[in-house]
Design a protein around this motif. Structure first.
Motif, PDB file in Angstrom:
ATOM      1  N   UNK A   1       0.867  -1.173   0.000  1.00 46.89           N
ATOM      2  CA  UNK A   1       0.000   0.000   0.000  1.00 46.89           C
ATOM      3  C   UNK A   1       0.908   1.229   0.000  1.00 46.89           C
ATOM      4  N   UNK A   2       0.362   2.437  -0.134  1.00 47.37           N
ATOM      5  CA  UNK A   2       1.223   3.619  -0.136  1.00 47.37           C
ATOM      6  C   UNK A   2       2.017   3.805   1.159  1.00 47.37           C
ATOM      7  N   UNK A   3       1.607   3.170   2.251  1.00 45.29           N
ATOM      8  CA  UNK A   3       2.322   3.326   3.521  1.00 45.29           C
ATOM      9  C   UNK A   3       2.908   2.017   4.048  1.00 45.29           C
ATOM     10  N   UNK A   4       2.912   0.950   3.241  1.00 51.37           N
ATOM     11  CA  UNK A   4       3.448  -0.342   3.692  1.00 51.37           C
ATOM     12  C   UNK A   4       4.203  -1.020   2.561  1.00 51.37           C
ATOM     13  N   UNK A   5       5.451  -1.437   2.854  1.00 52.15           N
ATOM     14  CA  UNK A   5       6.274  -2.159   1.884  1.00 52.15           C
ATOM     15  C   UNK A   5       6.916  -3.368   2.554  1.00 52.15           C
ATOM     16  N   UNK A   6       7.167  -4.400   1.750  1.00 52.14           N
ATOM     17  CA  UNK A   6       7.941  -5.554   2.190  1.00 52.14           C
ATOM     18  C   UNK A   6       9.273  -5.526   1.453  1.00 52.14           C
ATOM     19  N   UNK A   7      10.376  -5.581   2.217  1.00 53.58           N
ATOM     20  CA  UNK A   7      11.712  -5.584   1.639  1.00 53.58           C
ATOM     21  C   UNK A   7      12.286  -6.993   1.783  1.00 53.58           C
ATOM     22  N   UNK A   8      12.631  -7.603   0.671  1.00 56.37           N
ATOM     23  CA  UNK A   8      13.229  -8.936   0.662  1.00 56.37           C
ATOM     24  C   UNK A   8      14.743  -8.761   0.769  1.00 56.37           C
ATOM     25  N   UNK A   9      15.329  -9.373   1.804  1.00 57.51           N
ATOM     26  CA  UNK A   9      16.728  -9.159   2.150  1.00 57.51           C
ATOM     27  C   UNK A   9      17.570 -10.411   1.956  1.00 57.51           C
ATOM     28  N   UNK A  10      18.831 -10.219   1.599  1.00 51.13           N
ATOM     29  CA  UNK A  10      19.833 -11.290   1.515  1.00 51.13           C
ATOM     30  C   UNK A  10      21.014 -10.897   2.392  1.00 51.13           C
ATOM     31  N   UNK A  11      21.483 -11.823   3.240  1.00 49.86           N
ATOM     32  CA  UNK A  11      22.678 -11.575   4.039  1.00 49.86           C
ATOM     33  C   UNK A  11      23.887 -11.567   3.115  1.00 49.86           C
ATOM     34  N   UNK A  12      24.758 -10.583   3.282  1.00 55.63           N
ATOM     35  CA  UNK A  12      25.942 -10.433   2.434  1.00 55.63           C
ATOM     36  C   UNK A  12      27.225 -10.881   3.119  1.00 55.63           C
ATOM     37  N   UNK A  13      27.112 -11.482   4.328  1.00 58.07           N
ATOM     38  CA  UNK A  13      28.303 -11.898   5.072  1.00 58.07           C
ATOM     39  C   UNK A  13      29.049 -12.979   4.296  1.00 58.07           C
ATOM     40  N   UNK A  14      30.318 -12.750   4.037  1.00 53.45           N
ATOM     41  CA  UNK A  14      31.146 -13.700   3.297  1.00 53.45           C
ATOM     42  C   UNK A  14      32.314 -14.177   4.149  1.00 53.45           C
ATOM     43  N   UNK A  15      32.095 -14.313   5.470  1.00 50.96           N
ATOM     44  CA  UNK A  15      33.162 -14.745   6.389  1.00 50.96           C
ATOM     45  C   UNK A  15      33.589 -16.173   6.103  1.00 50.96           C
ATOM     46  N   UNK A  16      34.167 -16.836   7.113  1.00 44.32           N
ATOM     47  CA  UNK A  16      34.643 -18.211   6.961  1.00 44.32           C
ATOM     48  C   UNK A  16      33.525 -19.116   6.470  1.00 44.32           C
ATOM     49  N   UNK A  17      32.343 -18.977   7.055  1.00 41.88           N
ATOM     50  CA  UNK A  17      31.156 -19.700   6.591  1.00 41.88           C
ATOM     51  C   UNK A  17      30.125 -18.658   6.184  1.00 41.88           C
ATOM     52  N   UNK A  18      29.740 -18.654   4.929  1.00 43.68           N
ATOM     53  CA  UNK A  18      28.730 -17.697   4.478  1.00 43.68           C
ATOM     54  C   UNK A  18      27.416 -17.977   5.214  1.00 43.68           C
ATOM     55  N   UNK A  19      26.767 -16.944   5.682  1.00 45.53           N
ATOM     56  CA  UNK A  19      25.539 -17.096   6.469  1.00 45.53           C
ATOM     57  C   UNK A  19      24.392 -17.630   5.611  1.00 45.53           C
ATOM     58  N   UNK A  20      24.124 -16.949   4.490  1.00 42.34           N
ATOM     59  CA  UNK A  20      23.092 -17.421   3.575  1.00 42.34           C
ATOM     60  C   UNK A  20      21.668 -17.074   3.957  1.00 42.34           C
ATOM     61  N   UNK A  21      21.450 -16.303   5.027  1.00 43.08           N
ATOM     62  CA  UNK A  21      20.082 -15.982   5.466  1.00 43.08           C
ATOM     63  C   UNK A  21      19.396 -15.103   4.437  1.00 43.08           C
ATOM     64  N   UNK A  22      18.103 -15.369   4.252  1.00 43.15           N
ATOM     65  CA  UNK A  22      17.238 -14.529   3.423  1.00 43.15           C
ATOM     66  C   UNK A  22      15.957 -14.312   4.202  1.00 43.15           C
ATOM     67  N   UNK A  23      15.397 -13.116   4.126  1.00 43.99           N
ATOM     68  CA  UNK A  23      14.184 -12.844   4.878  1.00 43.99           C
ATOM     69  C   UNK A  23      13.444 -11.632   4.352  1.00 43.99           C
ATOM     70  N   UNK A  24      12.368 -11.296   5.050  1.00 41.34           N
ATOM     71  CA  UNK A  24      11.510 -10.187   4.659  1.00 41.34           C
ATOM     72  C   UNK A  24      11.401  -9.216   5.833  1.00 41.34           C
ATOM     73  N   UNK A  25      11.584  -7.930   5.548  1.00 37.05           N
ATOM     74  CA  UNK A  25      11.398  -6.867   6.540  1.00 37.05           C
ATOM     75  C   UNK A  25      10.206  -6.027   6.111  1.00 37.05           C
ATOM     76  N   UNK A  26       9.418  -5.610   7.079  1.00 40.28           N
ATOM     77  CA  UNK A  26       8.264  -4.754   6.805  1.00 40.28           C
ATOM     78  C   UNK A  26       8.637  -3.306   7.093  1.00 40.28           C
ATOM     79  N   UNK A  27       8.246  -2.432   6.185  1.00 41.08           N
ATOM     80  CA  UNK A  27       8.481  -0.994   6.357  1.00 41.08           C
ATOM     81  C   UNK A  27       7.119  -0.315   6.354  1.00 41.08           C
TER      82      UNK A  27
END
Length: 108
Positions: free
Chosen positions: A30-56
């Motif tokens: 809606x004009x006042x609600x968005x969903x942001x689809x996120x990817x973790x960018x951590x590239x340490x010894x073991x890549x995290x790989x998390x993906x999720x959704x944040x509400x704005x």
């Protein structure tokens, strides 16, 4: 309890490894609600790989729009105040100018 505010310039932090995340997609619900689809960018010894959704959610207005949408009604945020009750100086005011103007403002 609110967490400290951080500026990420379009990035958030992963809830698992605390690494940076990247906004992959934004879905406007809606004009006042968005969903942001996120990817973790951590590239340490073991890549995290998390993906999720944040509400704005747009909750309130700080400064009025010069071109307001008549279909949108948002509450106006209260002006920020110092513990003394005086207004917080604007970015272009110095604290001395704000304090000098304060007695006039209180007299009104």
């Amino acid at each position: 309890m609110m967490l400290p505010t951080k500026r990420y310039l379009g990035r958030g932090s992963c809830p698992h490894c605390n690494g940076p995340t990247k906004v992959r997609t934004v879905r406007t619900v809606s004009p006042t609600f968005q969903e942001h689809y996120l990817d973790c960018q951590d590239q340490g010894d073991e890549a995290c790989g998390w993906r999720g959704v944040a509400s704005v959610v747009i909750e309130r207005t700080i400064a009025q729009s010069a071109r307001p949408n008549p279909r949108i009604t948002l509450p106006l945020a209260a002006p920020r105040r110092k513990p003394s009750g005086l207004p917080v100086p604007a970015n272009d005011d110095t604290a001395a100018e704000a304090n000098a103007a304060a007695p006039e403002q209180l007299a009104l």
